[in-house]
Design a protein around this motif. Structure first.
Motif, PDB file in Angstrom:
ATOM      1  N   UNK A  41       0.859  -1.176   0.000  1.00 35.03           N
ATOM      2  CA  UNK A  41       0.000   0.000   0.000  1.00 35.03           C
ATOM      3  C   UNK A  41       0.899   1.231   0.000  1.00 35.03           C
ATOM      4  N   UNK A  42       1.021   1.867  -1.154  1.00 33.84           N
ATOM      5  CA  UNK A  42       1.939   2.989  -1.312  1.00 33.84           C
ATOM      6  C   UNK A  42       1.173   4.290  -1.475  1.00 33.84           C
ATOM      7  N   UNK A  43       1.623   5.330  -0.765  1.00 32.08           N
ATOM      8  CA  UNK A  43       1.033   6.656  -0.902  1.00 32.08           C
ATOM      9  C   UNK A  43       2.146   7.680  -1.010  1.00 32.08           C
ATOM     10  N   UNK A  44       1.812   8.862  -1.523  1.00 39.48           N
ATOM     11  CA  UNK A  44       2.791   9.932  -1.713  1.00 39.48           C
ATOM     12  C   UNK A  44       2.292  11.212  -1.054  1.00 39.48           C
ATOM     13  N   UNK A  45       3.235  12.002  -0.544  1.00 33.12           N
ATOM     14  CA  UNK A  45       2.882  13.253   0.123  1.00 33.12           C
ATOM     15  C   UNK A  45       4.095  14.154   0.182  1.00 33.12           C
ATOM     16  N   UNK A  46       3.867  15.421   0.463  1.00 32.95           N
ATOM     17  CA  UNK A  46       4.953  16.345   0.769  1.00 32.95           C
ATOM     18  C   UNK A  46       4.916  16.752   2.242  1.00 32.95           C
ATOM     19  N   UNK A  47       3.956  16.226   2.984  1.00 37.44           N
ATOM     20  CA  UNK A  47       3.765  16.592   4.387  1.00 37.44           C
ATOM     21  C   UNK A  47       4.140  15.421   5.292  1.00 37.44           C
ATOM     22  N   UNK A  48       5.411  15.073   5.281  1.00 38.92           N
ATOM     23  CA  UNK A  48       5.858  13.903   6.025  1.00 38.92           C
ATOM     24  C   UNK A  48       5.650  14.080   7.531  1.00 38.92           C
ATOM     25  N   UNK A  49       6.197  15.139   8.106  1.00 38.68           N
ATOM     26  CA  UNK A  49       6.077  15.331   9.548  1.00 38.68           C
ATOM     27  C   UNK A  49       4.623  15.531   9.959  1.00 38.68           C
ATOM     28  N   UNK A  50       3.911  16.356   9.197  1.00 39.23           N
ATOM     29  CA  UNK A  50       2.515  16.648   9.530  1.00 39.23           C
ATOM     30  C   UNK A  50       1.674  15.383   9.579  1.00 39.23           C
ATOM     31  N   UNK A  51       1.890  14.504   8.613  1.00 45.80           N
ATOM     32  CA  UNK A  51       1.038  13.326   8.490  1.00 45.80           C
ATOM     33  C   UNK A  51       1.563  12.100   9.230  1.00 45.80           C
ATOM     34  N   UNK A  52       2.890  11.962   9.313  1.00 49.32           N
ATOM     35  CA  UNK A  52       3.449  10.725   9.867  1.00 49.32           C
ATOM     36  C   UNK A  52       3.867  10.829  11.331  1.00 49.32           C
ATOM     37  N   UNK A  53       4.333  11.989  11.769  1.00 48.96           N
ATOM     38  CA  UNK A  53       4.789  12.095  13.156  1.00 48.96           C
ATOM     39  C   UNK A  53       3.698  11.775  14.175  1.00 48.96           C
ATOM     40  N   UNK A  54       2.454  12.236  13.982  1.00 48.10           N
ATOM     41  CA  UNK A  54       1.421  11.930  14.984  1.00 48.10           C
ATOM     42  C   UNK A  54       1.155  10.437  15.152  1.00 48.10           C
ATOM     43  N   UNK A  55       1.524   9.629  14.165  1.00 48.82           N
ATOM     44  CA  UNK A  55       1.251   8.194  14.228  1.00 48.82           C
ATOM     45  C   UNK A  55       2.392   7.394  14.843  1.00 48.82           C
ATOM     46  N   UNK A  56       3.539   8.053  15.083  1.00 49.39           N
ATOM     47  CA  UNK A  56       4.720   7.316  15.513  1.00 49.39           C
ATOM     48  C   UNK A  56       4.515   6.595  16.842  1.00 49.39           C
ATOM     49  N   UNK A  57       3.705   7.144  17.740  1.00 47.69           N
ATOM     50  CA  UNK A  57       3.505   6.543  19.052  1.00 47.69           C
ATOM     51  C   UNK A  57       2.356   5.545  19.078  1.00 47.69           C
ATOM     52  N   UNK A  58       1.611   5.433  17.988  1.00 44.78           N
ATOM     53  CA  UNK A  58       0.465   4.525  17.979  1.00 44.78           C
ATOM     54  C   UNK A  58       0.702   3.418  16.955  1.00 44.78           C
ATOM     55  N   UNK A  59       0.230   3.604  15.734  1.00 44.30           N
ATOM     56  CA  UNK A  59       0.481   2.608  14.691  1.00 44.30           C
ATOM     57  C   UNK A  59       0.940   3.314  13.422  1.00 44.30           C
ATOM     58  N   UNK A  60       2.223   3.486  13.273  1.00 41.00           N
ATOM     59  CA  UNK A  60       2.761   4.235  12.135  1.00 41.00           C
ATOM     60  C   UNK A  60       2.750   3.417  10.857  1.00 41.00           C
ATOM     61  N   UNK A  61       3.090   4.088   9.778  1.00 41.77           N
ATOM     62  CA  UNK A  61       3.328   3.384   8.521  1.00 41.77           C
ATOM     63  C   UNK A  61       4.549   2.496   8.700  1.00 41.77           C
ATOM     64  N   UNK A  62       4.726   1.535   7.815  1.00 46.36           N
ATOM     65  CA  UNK A  62       5.836   0.592   7.958  1.00 46.36           C
ATOM     66  C   UNK A  62       7.157   1.165   7.447  1.00 46.36           C
ATOM     67  N   UNK A  63       7.086   1.969   6.403  1.00 41.24           N
ATOM     68  CA  UNK A  63       8.293   2.511   5.784  1.00 41.24           C
ATOM     69  C   UNK A  63       7.996   3.935   5.349  1.00 41.24           C
ATOM     70  N   UNK A  64       8.823   4.879   5.809  1.00 41.08           N
ATOM     71  CA  UNK A  64       8.557   6.291   5.556  1.00 41.08           C
ATOM     72  C   UNK A  64       9.781   6.949   4.938  1.00 41.08           C
ATOM     73  N   UNK A  65       9.572   7.636   3.830  1.00 41.87           N
ATOM     74  CA  UNK A  65      10.626   8.439   3.218  1.00 41.87           C
ATOM     75  C   UNK A  65      10.629   9.796   3.915  1.00 41.87           C
ATOM     76  N   UNK A  66      11.589   9.981   4.795  1.00 41.06           N
ATOM     77  CA  UNK A  66      11.626  11.175   5.641  1.00 41.06           C
ATOM     78  C   UNK A  66      12.437  12.266   4.957  1.00 41.06           C
ATOM     79  N   UNK A  67      11.770  13.037   4.116  1.00 42.16           N
ATOM     80  CA  UNK A  67      12.462  14.044   3.325  1.00 42.16           C
ATOM     81  C   UNK A  67      11.572  15.255   3.145  1.00 42.16           C
TER      82      UNK A  67
END
Length: 471
Positions: free
Chosen positions: A98-124
Motif C-alpha cells: 500500500x503505497x502513498x505519496x505526500x509532501x507533508x511527512x512530519x505533519x502526516x506521519x509524526x502523529x502516528x509514531x507513538x500509535x500505529x505508524x506506517x511501515x516505511x517512511x521516506x523522511x524528506x
C-alpha cells in the motif's frame, strides 16, 4: 539526487529538500514522540514476520501480509518508487504493498509514531521529521540487519552494493538507521549551449568567476541566482566552500562542536567570496524559492545556480529546447586546501518506525529499492544517481553525465557535513544565518561570529546529547 555522489545523507536535499521545519519536532509535547498512551501498542496480529527465512526472504516476511510505504513526492517525483513496487511484487506476489505519496511527512506521519505508524517512511522534504529526535527517542528501528542481508539481485550483501558514504550517512550512535536511496552531487549549474554561443569558459575558481561576471551582466543577465527562502540551499554552498578552503578537519571540528572551530584558519576566507558576490550585486534580485530561482535560471535571467542533481527531474516540464544543463564544481580559491573535493552524498532517507506493524516487509521493500533493477529505474526516471553502485551506467543524459564527470575528476574525499543532522537547533540557526549572509544583512565575519556563538550554546547545553564524527 545523484551520481556516485547532504553526507546528503545529511545532505541530501531535502537528505536530500529540508530541514526548514525539522526543529519543529522539538516542540512536541514533553512526553516525546513515543509517550505511552492507551492503545498505543500496535495490534500484534498485523505483524508481517513469521514466514520462512531464505536468501530471497531474509527477514521472514509472511505471505498474505501487507506493508504500508509512504513516499516524499518532491523534486524526484514518485514514479521511481512505483517501479520499486513492481520489482518487489515480482518476488513477493502475495504481499500487498500500500503505497502513498505526500509532501507533508512530519505533519502526516509524526502523529502516528507513538500509535500505529506506517511501515516505511521516506523522511524528506521541508516538512521532514528531525532525525536525531527520532533516534534519541527510539522512534525508528536500527537497520544493521538490512546491511548484512543478501543483495536483492547481485552478489554479496546489501552493504556491498552501496556507494561510498551511504552507510556512514545513515549511521548515528554507532547504528544504521536511515537508508538513503539517492546519491546527490551539488555544484554550480550552467547552460553549456549558452556558454558555447557566447564563447564563455565555465569558471573553476572564484577569480575566474569574478572576471566573467561583467561579461554576463553585459548580456542583461545576473551572474548568479539561488533559493533565498530555504536556508539549507545557501548553506550547502557555504559549507562546501569552507571544506575546500579550510580543509576537511575544520569541518569535522565544526560538526564535533570543537571550541572555536568556526574561527579556524580558512573559514572566513572561504566565505568572503560569497560576501563579495552579494556586495557586487551579482545575484538576481528577489526572494525566490527553489523552483522560482530554478525557473528564472531556465528563463535565462541568471547564468549560474547552485543546487543538487535532482534539478533536471524537478524542472523537466519547463526546460527550454536546446538548454544543456551542465554541472560544474563549486568555485575555489587558488590556494585552497581541498580544491578538487566534491560535495556529494546519499540522501532521500527512508526510516522504519519502531512500532511499525510490519517491519520485516519494510526491510524487504528496502532491499528491492536498493536492487540493481530498482536503482537503474531510479536513475532512468529521475536523471539522478541512486545510492546503489552502477545505477547510472546505462542512462544517456548530459546533465547526469556532467555530474559523473565531476565525480570522476574529484579529489580523494567527498565533502560531507553532519551538524545539521546532529542538532536541530543549530541546523535552524545555520539556515537563518546563511539566508542573512546571502541577503547582504550579515558580513562574512558576522556570520562566523554568530555561528560560533550558536555552536557554543549547543556545546554547553548538557540536556543535548552530543554526537561525534571521526571521518
Amino acid at each position: 539526487m545523484s551520481v556516485t555522489p547532504e553526507n546528503l545523507g545529511d545532505l541530501s536535499r531535502r537528505s536530500l529538500l529540508q530541514r526548514a521545519a525539522a526543529a519543529g519536532l522539538l516542540a512536541t509535547p514533553a512526553m516525546g514522540l513515543l509517550s505511552a498512551c492507551a492503545g498505543s501498542e500496535p495490534d500484534k496480529s498485523d505483524n508481517g514476520g513469521g514466514g520462512a527465512k531464505s536468501k530471497d526472504n531474509p527477514f521472514g516476511v509472511k505471505d498474505g501480509s501487507a506493508v504500508k510505504v509512504v513516499i516524499f513526492n518532491g523534486g524526484l517525483g514518485d514514479q521511481w518508487a512505483k517501479e520499486d513496487k513492481v520489482v518487489f511484487s515480482a518476488k513477493h506476489p502475495n504481499i500487498t504493498v500500500n503505497m502513498s505519496s505526500t509532501q507533508k511527512i512530519k505533519t502526516e506521519e509524526q502523529p502516528k509514531m507513538a500509535t500505529q505508524p506506517s511501515d516505511l517512511v521516506m523522511n524528506s522534504g521541508a516538512d521532514m521529521m528531525d532525525r536525531s529526535t527520532l533516534i534519541n527517542e527510539g522512534a525508528i528501528e536500527p537497520l544493521d540487519d538490512l546491511l548484512t542481508a543478501p543483495a536483492w539481485d547481485s552478489e554479496g550483501t546489501v552493504a556491498d552494493s552501496l556507494l561510498p558514504g551511504t552507510v556512514g550517512d545513515g549511521t548515528q550512535n554507532g547504528k544504521f538507521y536511515v537508508v538513503n536511496v539517492a546519491y546527490t552531487v551539488w555544484g554550480n549549474w550552467y547552460n553549456a549551449a549558452l556558454f558555447k554561443k557566447e564563447g564563455w569558459q565555465a569558471p573553476a575558481t572564484w577569480e575566474e568567476f569574478f572576471a566573467l561576471a561583467p561579461k554576463i551582466k553585459a548580456k542583461g543577465m545576473a551572474p548568479y541566482v539561488h533559493d533565498a527562502v530555504h536556508g539549507y540551499y545557501p548553506r550547502w554552498a557555504l559549507m562546501a566552500s569552507i571544506w575546500k578552503t579550510a580543509g576537511k578537519q575544520v569541518v569535522v571540528d565544526i560538526d564535533n562542536l570543537k571550541e572555536n572551530a568556526w574561527k579556524a584558519d580558512g573559514v572566513l576566507k572561504a566565505l568572503q567570496p560569497w560576501e563579495k558576490l552579494v556586495k557586487d550585486k551579482l545575484l538576481l534580485p528577489g526572494k525566490l524559492d527553489h523552483t522560482q530561482s530554478q525557473q528564472a535560471w531556465l528563463d535565462g535571467k541568471a547564468a549560474f545556480i547552485q543546487v543538487g542533481t535532482w534539478l533536471k527531474n524537478e524542472m523537466s516540464a519547463t526546460i527550454p529546447p536546446g538548454f544543456e544543463l551542465t554541472l560544474s564544481d563549486y568555485w575555489h580559491n587558488a590556494d585552497d586546501k581541498a580544491p578538487k573535493d566534491v560535495f556529494a552524498a546519499s540522501g532521500e532517507g527512508f526510516v522504519v518506525p519502531s512500532k511499525a506493524p510490519n517491519k520485516e516487509a519494510a526491510k524487504e521493500f528496502l532491499r528491492a529499492m536498493l536492487s540493481k533493477a530498482g536503482s537503474a529505474k531510479f536513475a532512468e526516471l529521475t536523471k539522478s544517481l541512486a545510492s546503489t553502485k552502477g545505477s547510472g551506467d546505462n542512462v544517456q543524459d548530459t546533465a547526469l553525465a556532467s555530474a559523473n564527470t565531476l565525480m570522476k575528476n574529484g579529489g580523494s574525499e567527498l565533502i560531507s557535513v553532519k551538524f545539521q543532522d546532529f542538532y536541530a537547533d543549530l541546523d535552524k540557526e545555520s539556515q537563518n544565518l546563511s539566508e542573512e549572509l546571502m541577503a547582504g544583512r550579515l558580513t562574512a565575519q558576522q556570520f562566523v561570529d554568530k555561528m560560533q556563538a550558536a555552536a557554543d550554546k549547543v556545546a554547553k547545553d548538557s540536556s543535548i546529547k552530543k554526537q561525534t564524527r571521526t571521518a
